[in-house]
Design an enzyme around this catalytic site. Structure first.
Site, PDB file in Angstrom:
ATOM      1  CG  ASP A  41      -1.901   1.188   1.194  1.00  0.00           C
ATOM      2  OD1 ASP A  41      -2.795   1.172   0.324  1.00  0.00           O
ATOM      3  OD2 ASP A  41      -1.770   2.112   2.004  1.00  0.00           O
ATOM      4  CB  SER A  42       0.243   4.704  -1.086  1.00  0.00           C
ATOM      5  OG  SER A  42      -0.987   4.962  -0.442  1.00  0.00           O
TER       6      SER A  42
ATOM      7  CE1 TYR B 248       3.053   5.777  -3.448  1.00  0.00           C
ATOM      8  CE2 TYR B 248       1.866   4.011  -4.558  1.00  0.00           C
ATOM      9  CZ  TYR B 248       2.999   4.462  -3.912  1.00  0.00           C
ATOM     10  OH  TYR B 248       4.066   3.623  -3.711  1.00  0.00           O
TER      11      TYR B 248
ATOM     12  CB  CYS C 222      -2.744   0.888  -2.868  1.00  0.00           C
ATOM     13  SG  CYS C 222      -2.630   2.633  -3.341  1.00  0.00           S
ATOM     14  CG  ASN C 223      -9.062   1.379  -4.188  1.00  0.00           C
ATOM     15  OD1 ASN C 223      -9.973   0.795  -4.759  1.00  0.00           O
ATOM     16  ND2 ASN C 223      -8.902   1.291  -2.874  1.00  0.00           N
TER      17      ASN C 223
ATOM     18  CD  GLU D 122      -0.787   7.474   5.387  1.00  0.00           C
ATOM     19  OE1 GLU D 122       0.217   7.432   6.124  1.00  0.00           O
ATOM     20  OE2 GLU D 122      -1.227   6.476   4.791  1.00  0.00           O
TER      21      GLU D 122
ATOM     22  CB  CYS E 116      -9.050   5.387  -1.048  1.00  0.00           C
ATOM     23  SG  CYS E 116      -7.436   5.695  -0.268  1.00  0.00           S
TER      24      CYS E 116
ATOM     25  CG  HIS F 219      -5.463   5.722   3.298  1.00  0.00           C
ATOM     26  ND1 HIS F 219      -4.857   5.098   2.224  1.00  0.00           N
ATOM     27  CD2 HIS F 219      -4.448   6.197   4.070  1.00  0.00           C
ATOM     28  CE1 HIS F 219      -3.537   5.194   2.343  1.00  0.00           C
ATOM     29  NE2 HIS F 219      -3.265   5.857   3.458  1.00  0.00           N
TER      30      HIS F 219
END
Length: 278
Positions: free
Chosen positions: A10-11, A42, A73-74, A155, A187, A189
């Site tokens: 993932d990012s 990203y 991660c989309n 994040e 996403c 997240h």
């Protein structure tokens, strides 16, 4: 049987929602998770740059002998899936699982009025990944909305609060006006923000995340390919690895909050001069 670990990329932190679902569904499996925290988010980056970063991260996981790669991660899925399947599945016989198709299928099952919303990073929305995944289903109306600041909140460890709700109301207003009854959180997240998203959208709107559906696909692929880890002994626990490209302390603190005590050890992966995993 194959006792090698599953690689999850993932990012940043968002893929932990997918890792959590995989751990819950496959408790004997080992996970090696890589969050590219040096380059998150990203979403605002050019597609070509995202593709390079994603493939570098996946190369790092592949070099660790994983038996499967999960692109959790989309944005990375939208940018790099075709290249990843060629590089790892066709050439190295490592199955590659992604998060877009499972969520799209779940949304089609969930919708009642055939009006589906999609929220994601700018790059995911611009890629039309979800619109293309849903295009084969006749009679659907798909409404998309980029929500770039959501990743920044997650994040930073912010999942509640008046500022977050203000931003969410602004992003989600067009989807409410469009009368959708199902919303894809495009996403990984975003499941960490289901409280505020659900509050803004209302109880009549079903929220679809990719974590559970992706874990289901992972399970089925392992069974179909005879790649399941052998059963652990009573009381034995798998050792999961968590890797980051920048800032292990912050990552570890937030990862334990979002995923749980399984995050026992976080190590940093060095990056080269161009900023990609070495």
């Amino acid at each position: 049987m194959d006792n090698a670990p599953i690689g999850v990329f993932d990012s940043g932190l968002g893929g932990l929602t997918v890792a959590r679902a995989i751990i819950d569904k496959l408790p004997d499996e080992r996970i090696v998770y890589l969050g590219d925290t040096a380059h998150t988010p990203y979403g605002p980056r050019p597609i070509a740059e995202i593709r390079e970063l994603a493939l570098a991260g996946l190369d790092e996981l592949a070099s660790r002998g994983v038996k499967m790669l999960v692109i959790a991660c989309n944005t990375a899925t939208a940018a790099a899936l075709s290249d990843a399947r060629e590089r790892y599945w066709i050439h190295a016989r490592i199955p590659v699982i992604e998060v877009v198709t499972p969520a799209a299928r779940a949304a089609v099952v969930a919708t009642r009025n055939r009006r589906i919303g999609v929220i994601g990073t700018a790059a995911t929305i611009q890629s039309e990944a979800y619109a293309n995944a849903l295009a084969a289903v006749p009679g659907l109306t798909v409404v998309q909305q980029a929500c770039p600041r959501f990743v920044e909140f997650v994040e930073a460890g912010i999942t509640t609060g008046t500022e977050l709700e203000r931003v969410a109301r602004g992003y989600l207003a067009p989807l409410r006006e469009a009368g959708i009854d199902t919303l894809i959180l495009g996403c990984t997240h975003y499941p960490l923000l289901t409280g505020v998203i659900g509050r803004v959208m209302g109880e009549d709107v079903a929220l679809v995340t990719s974590s559970e559906t992706t874990a289901n696909v992972t399970y089925n692929e392992l069974v179909d390919r005879d790649l399941l880890h052998e059963p652990l002994l009573p009381g034995e626990q798998p050792h999961h690895e968590f890797l980051t490209t920048d800032g292990t302390e912050t990552f570890a603190r937030l990862a334990r909050r979002f995923l749980g005590p399984e995050v026992a050890d976080v190590r940093e992966v060095p990056v080269d001069q161009e900023g990609v995993p070495a």
